[in-house]
Design an enzyme around this catalytic site. Structure first.
Site, short mmCIF file in Angstrom:
data_model
loop_
_atom_site.label_atom_id
_atom_site.label_comp_id
_atom_site.label_asym_id
_atom_site.label_seq_id
_atom_site.Cartn_x
_atom_site.Cartn_y
_atom_site.Cartn_z
N HIS A 1 40.50 43.49 41.03
CA HIS A 1 39.83 42.37 41.71
C HIS A 1 39.21 41.37 40.74
O HIS A 1 38.05 40.98 40.89
CB HIS A 1 38.77 42.91 42.68
CG HIS A 1 39.33 43.72 43.79
ND1 HIS A 1 40.25 43.23 44.70
CD2 HIS A 1 39.13 45.02 44.14
CE1 HIS A 1 40.58 44.18 45.56
NE2 HIS A 1 39.93 45.28 45.24
N ASN B 1 36.79 42.64 52.92
CA ASN B 1 38.11 42.05 53.17
C ASN B 1 38.93 42.85 54.16
O ASN B 1 39.77 42.30 54.88
CB ASN B 1 38.88 41.90 51.85
CG ASN B 1 39.00 43.20 51.07
OD1 ASN B 1 37.99 43.79 50.69
ND2 ASN B 1 40.22 43.64 50.83
N HIS C 1 30.02 42.18 49.41
CA HIS C 1 31.19 43.05 49.26
C HIS C 1 31.86 42.84 47.90
O HIS C 1 32.04 43.77 47.14
CB HIS C 1 32.21 42.83 50.38
CG HIS C 1 33.36 43.78 50.30
ND1 HIS C 1 33.21 45.14 50.46
CD2 HIS C 1 34.68 43.59 50.04
CE1 HIS C 1 34.37 45.75 50.30
NE2 HIS C 1 35.29 44.82 50.05
N ASP D 1 33.96 46.97 54.01
CA ASP D 1 35.10 47.87 54.06
C ASP D 1 34.70 49.20 54.70
O ASP D 1 34.48 50.21 54.02
CB ASP D 1 35.72 48.08 52.68
CG ASP D 1 36.57 46.90 52.24
OD1 ASP D 1 36.67 45.93 53.01
OD2 ASP D 1 37.12 46.95 51.13
N TYR E 1 38.81 50.77 57.16
CA TYR E 1 40.17 50.59 56.63
C TYR E 1 41.21 50.69 57.74
O TYR E 1 42.31 51.19 57.54
CB TYR E 1 40.47 51.58 55.51
CG TYR E 1 39.89 51.15 54.18
CD1 TYR E 1 40.68 50.58 53.20
CD2 TYR E 1 38.53 51.29 53.93
CE1 TYR E 1 40.13 50.16 51.99
CE2 TYR E 1 37.97 50.88 52.73
CZ TYR E 1 38.78 50.31 51.76
OH TYR E 1 38.23 49.90 50.58
N HIS F 1 34.01 46.76 47.07
CA HIS F 1 35.28 46.12 46.77
C HIS F 1 36.03 46.77 45.61
O HIS F 1 37.17 47.19 45.75
CB HIS F 1 35.06 44.63 46.50
CG HIS F 1 36.28 43.78 46.69
ND1 HIS F 1 37.20 44.01 47.68
CD2 HIS F 1 36.72 42.69 46.00
CE1 HIS F 1 38.15 43.08 47.61
NE2 HIS F 1 37.89 42.28 46.59
N VAL F 2 35.41 46.83 44.43
CA VAL F 2 36.00 47.52 43.29
C VAL F 2 35.71 49.01 43.44
O VAL F 2 34.54 49.41 43.52
CB VAL F 2 35.46 47.00 41.95
CG1 VAL F 2 36.03 47.81 40.79
CG2 VAL F 2 35.81 45.53 41.79
N HIS F 3 36.74 49.84 43.46
CA HIS F 3 36.58 51.26 43.78
C HIS F 3 36.13 52.04 42.54
O HIS F 3 36.86 52.88 42.01
CB HIS F 3 37.88 51.83 44.35
CG HIS F 3 38.31 51.13 45.60
ND1 HIS F 3 39.55 51.31 46.16
CD2 HIS F 3 37.65 50.26 46.40
CE1 HIS F 3 39.64 50.56 47.26
NE2 HIS F 3 38.50 49.92 47.42
N ASP G 1 32.83 50.73 50.62
CA ASP G 1 34.26 51.04 50.77
C ASP G 1 34.45 52.47 51.26
O ASP G 1 35.09 53.29 50.63
CB ASP G 1 34.98 50.82 49.44
CG ASP G 1 34.93 49.37 48.99
OD1 ASP G 1 36.00 48.75 48.93
OD2 ASP G 1 33.83 48.87 48.72
#
Length: 371
Positions: free
Chosen positions: A293, A212, A283, A179, A182, A322-324, A152
């Protein structure tokens, strides 16, 4: 992978890990830094034929793909050699472009060079008339190898900080589990992202998979998924026997790395589920105690479809974005600790504009699973 070989594998996980202390089922207060605004990186060279957004990726054991963009038409040619200013070799490649609604990309050039020697610095020029000499270093042929793994990434002030850490690490290869830019439909942000990462991505191979934020599908207006990602970041899927740029595998210094696609077909009978692996990147994480998420089919559905496969293949570690936030589990399979299962590590805090995720949802579950 044999235990001895895995011990010699250096995995440099370069992330912004949030620091929490777990005691008696309570998470201590931690004030997370706020998100930062998206940056935009402009093309500094006014020459429309000047190569920009240069990045390289591994192709097989001894080849590299060099990719770059020019604003106007230019031959896809690379000259390269092992001494500065001396180019004993040259290669030609392909040129393409794409449209996205009203946006038209520049000319995207892809050239595969090689065979190359391992652990060697090569000097190269992109295009027939480029005045700028660049260099890249090939990965070693044997362990140890040093991976930088960032999820990400985005393009913010936090991203800059992450890339500064990466630059200081003397890594051999960067792995990015989805990701990237962005851009989220704003196509010039893909160009900005390419310029931002060029100083690093032009010197070491960057191996990526989609998230995503790469889908970029607009009903009726633009119904094709991953148009920009597939056009700009071509990975060695054909060489690994895959029929899609969204998932592939490769070998590096004795490590087999698999880049899986969370947002394409992951059914047990799909083409994505036919190869045994050691190190896997996805991801959307299969295990996640954060509030962010939860309950997504890309996580739960993919885990149900493919977890048995990676368990049988004795995968060592699974990296996800995905999860920040940063989170690491003990070896786990089917929701339980399992000495034969992989370690799951979430590294989705590379610097994107959305900021860090906030809180875990089940502290006792986290205590029982955290290693």
């Amino acid at each position: 992978m044999a235990a001895q070989g895995f011990r010699h594998l250096v995995l440099a996980i370069l992330v912004f890990a949030f620091e929490s202390s777990l005691f008696s089922g309570v998470v201590s207060t931690y004030v997370r830094p706020p998100p930062r605004q998206t940056l935009f990186f402009h093309h500094k060279d006014q020459d429309s034929a000047s190569p920009q957004q240069v990045h390289i990726s591994l192709v097989g054991q001894d080849r590299m793909r060099l990719s770059w963009i020019t604003e106007n038409s230019s031959p896809a040619t690379v000259k390269y050699g092992t001494s500065p200013g001396v180019y004993d070799n040259s290669a030609n490649g392909t040129t393409s472009s794409y449209h996205y609604v009203l946006y038209k990309s520049g000319e995207i050039h892809d050239v595969v060079v090689g065979p190359l020697k391992p652990n060697t610095v090569y000097y190269y020029r992109c295009g027939p008339d480029s005045a700028q000499e660049r260099s890249f270093k090939t990965p070693p042929a044997q362990l140890p190898i040093k991976f930088a793994i960032v999820g990400d990434l985005g393009q913010t002030g936090w991203t800059n900080s992450t890339l500064q850490h990466v630059a200081k690490s003397n890594y051999d290869m960067l792995l990015l589990p989805g990701d990237l830019s962005y851009a989220d439909l704003d196509q010039p942000l893909w160009d900005s992202f390419g310029r931002m990462v060029e100083p690093l991505a032009s010197q070491r191979p960057w191996m990526v998979t989609q998230g995503n934020h790469e889908i970029e599908k607009l009903p009726i207006i633009h119904s094709t998924k991953f148009t920009s990602y597939n056009a700009r970041w071509r990975m060695p899927f054909e060489e690994s026997g895959s029929n899609s740029n969204l998932y592939y595998s490769f070998d590096a210094a004795g490590v087999h790395v698999v880049m899986l696609g969370s947002y394409t077909d992951f059914d047990q009978n799909s083409d994505q589920g036919k190869t045994p692996w050691i190190v896997v990147l996805i991801h959307a994480p299969w295990y996640n105690t954060n509030t962010a998420h939860q309950g997504e089919v890309e996580s739960e559905g993919m885990r149900k479809a493919m977890e048995g496969l990676i368990h049988r293949a004795r995968v060592d570690v699974v990296f996800a974005g995905h999860v920040h936030a940063y989170e690491r589990f003990t070896r786990v399979s089917n929701g339980k600790p399992d000495n034969c299962g992989p370690v799951h590590i979430t590294i989705g805090d590379g610097g994107n504009r959305e900021g860090l995720a906030t809180a875990v949802i089940c502290f006792y579950y986290c205590l029982s699973m955290w290693h």
